[in-house]
Design an enzyme around this catalytic site. Structure first.
Site, PDB file in Angstrom:
ATOM      1  N   TYR A  77     116.138 154.619  45.155  1.00 41.95           N
ATOM      2  CA  TYR A  77     116.149 153.920  46.442  1.00 41.95           C
ATOM      3  C   TYR A  77     116.890 152.586  46.331  1.00 41.95           C
ATOM      4  CZ  TYR A  77     112.909 157.291  48.428  1.00 41.95           C
ATOM      5  OH  TYR A  77     112.345 158.437  48.911  1.00 41.95           O
TER       6      TYR A  77
ATOM      7  N   CYS B 158     108.816 163.170  51.711  1.00 42.31           N
ATOM      8  CA  CYS B 158     108.560 161.948  50.947  1.00 42.31           C
ATOM      9  C   CYS B 158     108.121 162.268  49.517  1.00 42.31           C
ATOM     10  CB  CYS B 158     107.473 161.131  51.648  1.00 42.31           C
ATOM     11  SG  CYS B 158     106.943 159.674  50.717  1.00 42.31           S
TER      12      CYS B 158
END
Length: 348
Positions: A193, A49
């Site tokens: 994203y 992440c």
């Protein structure tokens, strides 16, 4: 059989990444209730992440490894489209290299910590999570807040003067850091994203163009400060370098192919960014050590079933980060020379 815990409420990628779901915002301060203490807190992260990567980076840069122990979840599976059951802990140290079992509660999933802190929690089960072993609850799960807090909040426990004096938000650069932080978060860190999880061609194209406009701006920003030092704002490493690094180091290996951000590559089209990220990765202690490309690549390719249903992880590009070579310091100012990207770059 009914699940003992409520499933998370649906949220868009943008809502989740911008912190629009329930979260904790505690701070470590001398007057409490969360006071700076050695080994009182445990940081739960995923090496995959980019947002958790920020916090692990400042933990290493400040020399907090012995003050804040860390637990690492597996990079996949993630769960269904609503994030259920979420990130999983390995059952043993050797199950997945780099991932570690939960030493506090023997949890199978990260969601068990969330429900331990709040039995009625309905948000997603994200990393990072800073857990307090004294009050048995979550202190904070917002990466941007932890990034800034870790820069100073444990200074009373740090013995190395160089690490104690390091701050990523120095007074003389606060105005400039603030000027770029929200832009970088929206256009680059979250922008990839938005492109990757777009549901329509129009949505994807809009987001992708903005990502490369942001890269063009970052390329020029680095060129403007080239004579003053190796970092985004010159001689001092700041929050901006941490925020940008966590995205840029994943760009060629993941975002180009997996998120279709393929108008260009850092290694071919952005020589200033290539020089900057290469210097951090190869020369600055903490950056390479916190970057695990197996976790990174397998997380994206094996947990986003709608994007990559077969779960095949690409071998390249190779190498993950290109080595620095003589002449990089005199490299040209690059960018994607596409009319729409140039137009958007001018608005940043």
């Amino acid at each position: 059989m009914a699940t003992p815990f409520p499933k998370p409420q649906p949220s868009t990628v943008h809502q989740h990444l911008s912190g629009a779901t329930q979260s904790w915002h505690g701070k470590i301060t001398p007057d409490g209730p969360f006071t700076p203490e050695r080994e009182r807190y445990r940081l739960y992260i995923g090496l995959f992440c980019p947002f958790a990567h920020r916090v692990n980076l400042i933990r290493h840069l400040k020399g907090l490894q012995d003050i804040i122990p860390v637990t690492v979840v597996k990079p996949y599976p993630k769960g269904d489209e609503r994030g259920w059951p979420g990130w999983k802990f390995p059952a043993s140290e050797g199950e997945y290299p780099g991932a570690t079992p939960d030493p506090l509660f023997g949890s199978g999933y990260l969601h068990e910590l969330y429900f331990r802190a709040d039995p009625n929690y309905k948000g997603r089960y994200s990393v990072p999570v800073l857990w307090d072993t004294k009050t048995d609850t979550i202190v904070n799960n917002e990466s941007a807040e932890l990034l800034r807090d870790f820069s100073t909040c444990f200074d009373s426990l740090i013995e190395d003067p160089a690490k104690k004096d390091l701050t990523l938000y120095p007074d003389e650069l606060k105005e400039e850091i603030d000027r770029y932080t929200e832009w970088m978060q929206n256009e680059l860190n979250i922008g990839v994203y938005k492109a990757g999880f777009a549901h329509t061609q129009e949505e994807y194209e809009k987001a992708c163009l903005r990502v490369f406009a942001a890269l063009n701006v970052l390329e020029q920003l680095l060129a403007n400060h080239r004579g003053r030092g190796p970092y985004i704002l010159g001689q001092k490493l700041t929050e901006l370098d941490i925020r940008a690094y966590a995205t840029i180091v994943r760009f060629d290996t993941v975002y180009v192919q997996h998120f279709k951000c393929n108008l260009g590559m850092i290694r071919h089209d952005y020589p200033q960014i290539k020089r900057w990220v290469g210097n951090l990765y190869w020369n600055v202690t903490g950056f390479r050590g916190t970057t695990d490309f197996r976790h990174i690549k397998e997380n994206y390719t094996k947990s986003h079933y709608d994007i990559n249903p077969r779960g095949i992880t690409a071998l390249g590009p190779w190498p993950d980060v290109e080595p620095l070579v003589p002449g990089d310091d005199e490299a040209r100012v690059g960018g994607v020379d596409m009319a729409e990207v140039r137009r958007l770059s001018g608005r940043c």
